[in-house]
Design a protein around this motif. Structure first.
Motif, PDB file in Angstrom:
ATOM      1  N   GLY A  89      -4.606   9.198  -1.770  1.00  0.00           N
ATOM      2  CA  GLY A  89      -5.542   8.221  -1.227  1.00  0.00           C
ATOM      3  C   GLY A  89      -6.981   8.484  -1.607  1.00  0.00           C
ATOM      4  N   SER A 115       7.491  13.834  -5.143  1.00  0.00           N
ATOM      5  CA  SER A 115       6.958  13.225  -3.923  1.00  0.00           C
ATOM      6  C   SER A 115       6.701  14.348  -2.922  1.00  0.00           C
ATOM      7  CB  SER A 115       7.945  12.191  -3.366  1.00  0.00           C
ATOM      8  OG  SER A 115       7.448  11.616  -2.189  1.00  0.00           O
ATOM      9  N   GLU A 141       0.829  -1.205   0.000  1.00  0.00           N
ATOM     10  CA  GLU A 141       0.000   0.000   0.000  1.00  0.00           C
ATOM     11  C   GLU A 141       0.870   1.263   0.000  1.00  0.00           C
ATOM     12  OE1 GLU A 141      -3.672   1.984   2.598  1.00  0.00           O
ATOM     13  OE2 GLU A 141      -2.788   0.057   3.180  1.00  0.00           O
ATOM     14  N   ARG A 142       1.996   1.208   0.725  1.00  0.00           N
ATOM     15  CA  ARG A 142       2.882   2.371   0.759  1.00  0.00           C
ATOM     16  C   ARG A 142       3.490   2.660  -0.611  1.00  0.00           C
ATOM     17  NH1 ARG A 142       4.790   0.142   5.643  1.00  0.00           N
ATOM     18  NH2 ARG A 142       6.674  -0.558   4.573  1.00  0.00           N
ATOM     19  N   ARG A 183      -5.341  10.141  -6.595  1.00  0.00           N
ATOM     20  CA  ARG A 183      -4.993   8.831  -6.055  1.00  0.00           C
ATOM     21  C   ARG A 183      -3.672   8.852  -5.296  1.00  0.00           C
ATOM     22  NH1 ARG A 183      -7.050   4.505 -10.732  1.00  0.00           N
ATOM     23  NH2 ARG A 183      -9.282   4.756 -10.212  1.00  0.00           N
ATOM     24  N   ARG A 184      -2.796   9.784  -5.591  1.00  0.00           N
ATOM     25  CA  ARG A 184      -1.572   9.897  -4.803  1.00  0.00           C
ATOM     26  C   ARG A 184      -1.870  10.291  -3.363  1.00  0.00           C
ATOM     27  NH1 ARG A 184       0.671  12.782  -9.143  1.00  0.00           N
ATOM     28  NH2 ARG A 184       0.662  14.691  -7.899  1.00  0.00           N
ATOM     29  N   SER A 221       2.318   1.797  -3.466  1.00  0.00           N
ATOM     30  CA  SER A 221       1.298   2.202  -4.425  1.00  0.00           C
ATOM     31  C   SER A 221       1.061   3.703  -4.370  1.00  0.00           C
ATOM     32  CB  SER A 221      -0.012   1.456  -4.148  1.00  0.00           C
ATOM     33  OG  SER A 221      -0.572   1.850  -2.912  1.00  0.00           O
ATOM     34  N   GLU A 222       1.306   4.304  -3.198  1.00  0.00           N
ATOM     35  CA  GLU A 222       1.159   5.743  -3.047  1.00  0.00           C
ATOM     36  C   GLU A 222       2.464   6.487  -3.326  1.00  0.00           C
ATOM     37  OE1 GLU A 222      -0.222   6.256   0.904  1.00  0.00           O
ATOM     38  OE2 GLU A 222      -2.167   5.299   0.550  1.00  0.00           O
ATOM     39  N   ASN A 223       3.589   5.835  -3.020  1.00  0.00           N
ATOM     40  CA  ASN A 223       4.876   6.503  -3.189  1.00  0.00           C
ATOM     41  C   ASN A 223       5.947   5.445  -3.418  1.00  0.00           C
ATOM     42  OD1 ASN A 223       7.070   8.197  -3.207  1.00  0.00           O
ATOM     43  ND2 ASN A 223       7.079   8.542  -0.999  1.00  0.00           N
TER      44      ASN A 223
END
Length: 352
Positions: A330, A207, A109-110, A327-328, A112-114
């Motif tokens: 959440g 980021s 999950e981490r 989506r970045r 997928s975001e970054n």
């Protein structure tokens, strides 16, 4: 031998075996001291043994001396201990099995975001360490491939701007007004695609940390700027500040407002503050998007046939950039019908 013991199987099997042995050991000890009584002897033998037993009550010959009662009501103690021991072993086994899987899920999950999130810590039994090493290697390879793709596309987009600029200068020398207009439009489209590609790649590589941000103030500022340029843009509703990526929110809302103004000529942003999320609806009464194309429009450079086409000035990257930004953080971006006709874009943001 040491390496074979440092496995998840060995730990689970050892814990279960220890629990079973302890349960049976206590049961054996209990039955040794408080076992079930032997069957009673025949009546004649019982009376004869009773006469010889010390403490026999001659006035009440049929009353037997009290024996040693079992502790806490018979075999209940070993059964309860066995149950508790096996439950504890099952709990330990389930926790040992679920912990590595949970850590992998959180790490997935981490990233997928970054993609630049810290690697997974290599701890636990051998299987968990091997999975963590493989996961970290996968994350590194994905990051390298994304960076390489971004560098390649950015270089191509940047290098193409020079010959396109030269072509645009040469087009100005064309006397045929019709041909001049067509070629100028084509060159503007190509330059717009390159600019949108560079913006998209830059946003993907950036980021940005989460910050407490006043989204309502941003929306009011964007609508006021649009009004200053003569556009019909308004907003309503209120929301408290929330943790977001400010530049990503600005990029997302700017693209959504620009799309609505480009295709419908007006827009209304509705703010709804819920307990666990903030929902922003960018509403227009333009031509809308057919239901069967509301997912493919998020693909890069996709244009809807008809009124939402290249003649409207878009290059097909606005919704792609907006959803990627949402989506970045959440959140997500969805397309809905506007009551009475038109398109409503739902920008959903979680409130941590």
């Amino acid at each position: 031998m040491i390496r074979s013991a440092d496995t998840l199987f060995a730990r689970l099997f050892g814990g279960a075996l220890l629990a079973i042995l302890l349960a049976h050991l206590l049961a054996f000890i209990w039955f040794t001291h408080y076992g079930f009584p032997h069957p009673p002897p025949p009546p004649q033998m019982e009376e004869r043994f009773a006469l010889q037993a010390p403490g026999f009550d001659t006035e009440h010959p049929h009353k037997h001396p009290p024996g040693r009662p079992p502790l806490f009501g018979g075999p209940l103690v070993p059964l309860v201990f066995q149950l508790i021991t096996l439950v504890v072993a099952a709990w330990y086994g389930a926790k040992a099995l679920s912990r590595p899987i949970r850590r992998l899920g959180e790490a997935a999950e981490r990233i997928s975001e970054n993609l630049d999130s810290p690697p997974l810590e290599i701890t636990g039994p051998r299987e968990a360490r091997q999975a963590a090493q493989t996961f970290n290697l996968m994350q590194q390879r994905i990051r390298e491939q994304v960076q390489q793709r971004g560098r390649m596309l950015a270089a191509m987009s940047h290098d193409l701007r020079t010959p396109l600029s030269r072509l645009k200068l040469r087009v100005e020398q064309i006397d045929d007004s019709k041909l001049h207009g067509q070629m100028t439009q084509d060159l503007d489209d190509m330059i717009g695609m390159l600019d949108a590609t560079l913006t998209y790649l830059h946003d993907q590589r950036t980021s940005e940390a989460l910050q407490l941000f006043d989204v309502q103030a941003l929306i009011e500022s964007l609508t006021e700027n649009a009004q200053d340029h003569g556009h019909d843009a308004h907003s309503s509703g209120h929301c408290r500040p929330l943790m977001v990526q400010p530049m990503a929110v600005r990029s997302c809302l700017s693209n959504l407002i620009d799309n609505a103004l480009r295709y419908a000529g007006h827009t209304h942003i509705e703010i709804q503050d819920c307990s666990n999320r903030v929902q922003l609806r960018v509403i227009d009464h333009g031509p809308g998007i057919p239901a069967d194309q509301r997912e493919v429009v998020f693909e890069p450079f996709y244009r809807v046939e008809g009124s939402r086409n290249r003649n409207s000035g878009g290059v097909g990257m606005g919704l792609t950039i907006a959803r990627d930004a949402a989506r970045r953080m959440g959140g997500d971006l969805k397309l809905e019908d506007t009551p009475g006709g038109g398109l409503t874009v739902l920008f959903d943001l979680p409130r941590p």
